[in-house]
Write an enzyme that holds these catalytic residues in place. Structure first.
Site, short mmCIF file in Angstrom:
data_model
loop_
_atom_site.label_atom_id
_atom_site.label_comp_id
_atom_site.label_asym_id
_atom_site.label_seq_id
_atom_site.Cartn_x
_atom_site.Cartn_y
_atom_site.Cartn_z
N ASP A 254 0.86 -1.17 0.00
CA ASP A 254 0.00 0.00 0.00
C ASP A 254 0.91 1.24 0.00
O ASP A 254 2.01 1.18 0.54
CB ASP A 254 -0.85 -0.06 1.28
CG ASP A 254 -1.70 1.17 1.46
OD1 ASP A 254 -2.28 1.62 0.46
OD2 ASP A 254 -1.76 1.67 2.59
N ASP B 144 -1.07 -0.40 6.12
CA ASP B 144 -1.13 0.06 7.50
C ASP B 144 -2.46 -0.28 8.17
O ASP B 144 -2.69 0.09 9.31
CB ASP B 144 -0.82 1.56 7.59
CG ASP B 144 -1.84 2.40 6.83
OD1 ASP B 144 -2.72 1.79 6.17
OD2 ASP B 144 -1.77 3.63 6.90
N ASP C 132 -7.85 -1.68 4.88
CA ASP C 132 -7.15 -2.71 4.12
C ASP C 132 -7.62 -4.12 4.45
O ASP C 132 -7.08 -5.09 3.93
CB ASP C 132 -5.64 -2.62 4.37
CG ASP C 132 -5.02 -1.49 3.57
OD1 ASP C 132 -5.64 -1.08 2.57
OD2 ASP C 132 -3.94 -1.02 3.93
#
Lengths: 72, 622
Positions: free
Chosen positions: B337, B517, B521
């Site tokens: 990411d 993080d 997600d």
């Protein structure tokens, strides 16, 4: 439903440890998870925790008389 | 218990050594037989007791029983076959001596095995020693020492130099350099002053700090980390499952083989040639019984995996299950990411194309605000901004040292009627005008972490394909891609799209690690072969979905974790393959060499078990 973790000392043979876990899981309404590497056992029971503890200790003593289980 | 074993062995040796001497020197049967029998009793009584107890409960294939059979068998052979010595070209009581040795070596082996298991447990426990024992809490102006479980949120705890921070919280007074190594694996201390967030499990290396507790003990970092690590052992690896299946069939098969070896060849020889070879083959069968115990595998493999989990936590990497090691070690693609993972997740000044005075005034004006872009200007400045207003997120209009400052994006400046040149930057541009005159621009961007650049380089050198997945626009994505050196970039993705991109990679035959993080997600963390949540145990959804949690933001930990996983897998495989090969070799030798001594079989068996446990220690270190 109660969950409690115990310390299991003197259970050094993996074979006996496996047996102990299997036997303890045969108790009705009781789920036991033994962590051999840490020497701990997590007991989740639908029954009274003190009663379950006694039953589990009895199994432990039968498999390995020298082993001890104590509240963590 | 271990002392009992040691005493048995010593007493046994007291009878055994003179026994051997008398046998070799004089050959007086009654004398050495008595000594051997006493030595055997001293060594074997506890084993016999256990075996008897297990048989009474219907457990026959028990290692105690097998060892007992092997050693008793040797005695009986010696007594029944008086011509044993001649047949085997040994001394008069050789088989008896073997029988005693089996018991002594078995006890010594068990003793060392218990010792090794204990040592291993101690090592693993010490890796997890981040659990604080007590907390010093301020109550009614007094310091009270209580158990951390009894501290409520909002209370103030005091942590002195060298003490472990008991609960998560915010520093309200004092300052200290915090040793976070127990949590993050980083050895460089982190400064914590007033307002800093601190995590339980870390150690205050100097000073004295007061912390306002923000999380209850059970929800604090140390406790949650421990719970995750302890639960990790419950998810068994493929190797462990294999071993427990293998052990179930292995022992009965070897025992059956032993019976077959004892009976079939002797019977054939007896019938075909009329020669009595029973003692030889029975003796060989006893050797098989000795190696029939699968201990080396049953103990060392779980220890390897759990030790591996402990070793990883020392690196600041939490592995949520022993089943994750294999996929972690063999993954060939790392998807990352962008915001908050490759980059710091906050804006910083990238380019300054204006003069010093204008820049100073801009800083003063931006300091009036607290939005993400304004925080990039958190710098000292001699200028004073007297009034400032934020215009719909496009820019600011302010007065600084009596001058009118207008700063913002192109739309905003155009709206203010100021002429300027387009900066053509992929980043966020702030154009500035003072008293209506264009003075240049400043660009701000989410800064790439220096560790990310190193991490991507190292991962690529290691042969991994690196892919950046981001919801950001093309220009920004490509700029970050160029700076970090990732192989591929996918931009403009919604959280579900990221999961789809990972699925695409998987369809192309890749095993994918996704690092993010954690914010939004969860779907992609769950989709990837290994979901790797960065930045500690912040969001529950992310931890739930992840397989691996990296306790800080350092992307280089991914490769460190991967290398560690490879080591764990290779140690586990060494233990499995090595133990099986040695056991098979002992069996083959015992069958092939008629004079293969029983004690060598047990040394091989106990030895391989101890070697495997010792080998499993390797995963505890870096």
């Amino acid at each position: 439903m109660t969950t409690k973790t115990y310390k299991v000392d003197g259970l050094d043979c993996a074979h006996c440890a496996g047996k102990f876990e299997t036997e303890a899981n045969k108790l009705e309404g009781v789920e036991c998870k033994l962590n051999f590497a840490l020497g701990t056992m997590k007991i989740t029971t639908e029954r009274d925790i003190a009663e379950t503890e006694k039953a589990v200790v009895r199994i432990l003593k039968r498999i390995e008389p020298d082993a001890r289980m104590s509240a963590k | 218990m271990k002392d009992k074993r040691l005493i048995s062995v010593i007493v046994s040796l007291i009878f055994f050594i003179p026994g051997v001497a008398i046998e070799k020197a004089t050959g007086i049967f009654a004398a050495y037989f008595t000594l051997y029998a006493l030595a055997w009793t001293a060594a074997a009584w506890s084993v016999a007791l256990k075996a008897a107890r297990n048989i009474s409960r219907g457990i026959i294939f028990d290692e105690n029983f097998l060892m007992l059979i092997a050693s008793v068998g040797a005695f009986v052979l010696n007594l029944v076959f008086k011509d044993f010595a001649e047949l085997n070209s040994r001394g008069g009581g050789e088989a008896m001596m073997d029988g005693v040795l089996v018991m002594i070596l078995y006890q010594v082996g068990e003793y060392f095995q218990a010792l090794a298991v204990r040592r291993s447990r101690k090592n693993i426990r010490s890796l997890l020693s981040l659990r604080p024992d007590s907390a010093t809490v301020l109550r009614g102006g007094k310091e009270v020492t209580v158990s951390p479980e009894d501290v409520e949120t909002g209370e103030t705890v005091i942590v002195r130099a060298g003490e472990r921070i008991p609960l998560d919280g915010k520093v309200t007074d004092g300052a200290s350099y915090i040793d976070t190594s127990a949590i993050t694996g980083e050895s460089v201390p982190v400064y914590a002053g007033q307002g800093s967030e601190v995590k339980s499990g870390c150690i205050a290396s100097d000073g004295l700090i007061q912390i306002e507790v923000t999380k209850k003990f059970e929800e604090s970092t140390a406790c949650r980390m421990l719970a995750l690590v302890e639960d990790a052992a419950e998810k068994k690896s493929a190797q462990e499952t294999f071993i427990s299946k293998f052990a179930k069939i292995y022992t009965p098969i070897v025992c059956a083989a032993a019976v077959a070896i004892a009976v079939i060849p002797s019977l054939i020889i007896q019938l075909a040639y009329g020669v009595n070879a029973w003692n030889d083959w029975i003796y060989t069968a006893l050797s098989l019984l000795v190696v029939s115990c699968p201990c080396a595998l049953v103990i060392s493999v779980p220890l390897t995996f759990f030790g591996g989990i402990g070793g990883a936590s020392k690196l600041g990497i939490l592995i949520k299950g022993a089943n994750c090691f294999s996929a972690f070690a063999s993954a060939d693609t790392v998807a990352v990411d962008k915001t908050g993972t490759l980059t710091e997740g906050r804006f910083a000044i990238k380019e300054n194309r204006t003069d010093e005075e204008t820049f100073g005034m801009l800083v003063a004006c931006e300091n009036k605000f607290n939005h993400p872009i304004a925080r990039a200007f958190d710098l000292p400045t001699p200028y004073v901004c007297t009034s400032a207003e934020d215009v719909a997120g496009h820019g600011i209009r302010a007065v600084c040292d009596g001058k009118k400052v207008v700063a913002g994006n192109s739309t905003f400046l155009r709206g203010c009627g100021i002429k300027f040149e387009d900066a053509h930057s992929p980043f966020t541009v702030i154009y500035i005008a003072v008293n209506g005159e264009y003075k240049g621009y400043v660009t701000v961007a989410d800064k790439v972490r220096p560790s990310s650049v190193r991490a991507i380089k190292a991962l690529r050198a290691d042969g991994e394909k690196t892919v950046m997945l981001t919801c950001d626009k093309k220009e920004v994505a490509l700029a970050v891609a160029k700076e970090t050196g990732v192989d591929e970039t996918r931009f403009g993705l919604l959280p579900e799209d990221k999961a789809e991109e990972v699925r695409k990679l998987q369809r192309n035959g890749h095993k994918v690690i996704f690092c993010g993080d954690g914010i939004n997600d969860a779907p992609v963390l769950a989709t990837a072969d290994i979901g790797c949540a960065m930045g500690g145990i912040g969001s529950d959804a992310a931890i739930e979905a992840a397989d691996v949690v990296i306790m800080n933001d350092d992307l280089t930990k991914v490769l460190k974790g991967k290398k560690h996983a490879r080591k764990v897998i290779s140690v586990a495989m060494q233990n499995i393959v090595g133990s099986i090969i040695i056991k098979v070799a002992i069996m083959a030798l015992a069958i092939a060499l008629p004079a293969f001594p029983l004690w060598l079989a047990i040394i091989g068996d106990v030895g391989v078990c101890l070697a495997a446990i010792a080998n499993s220690f390797r995963v505890l270190t870096r």
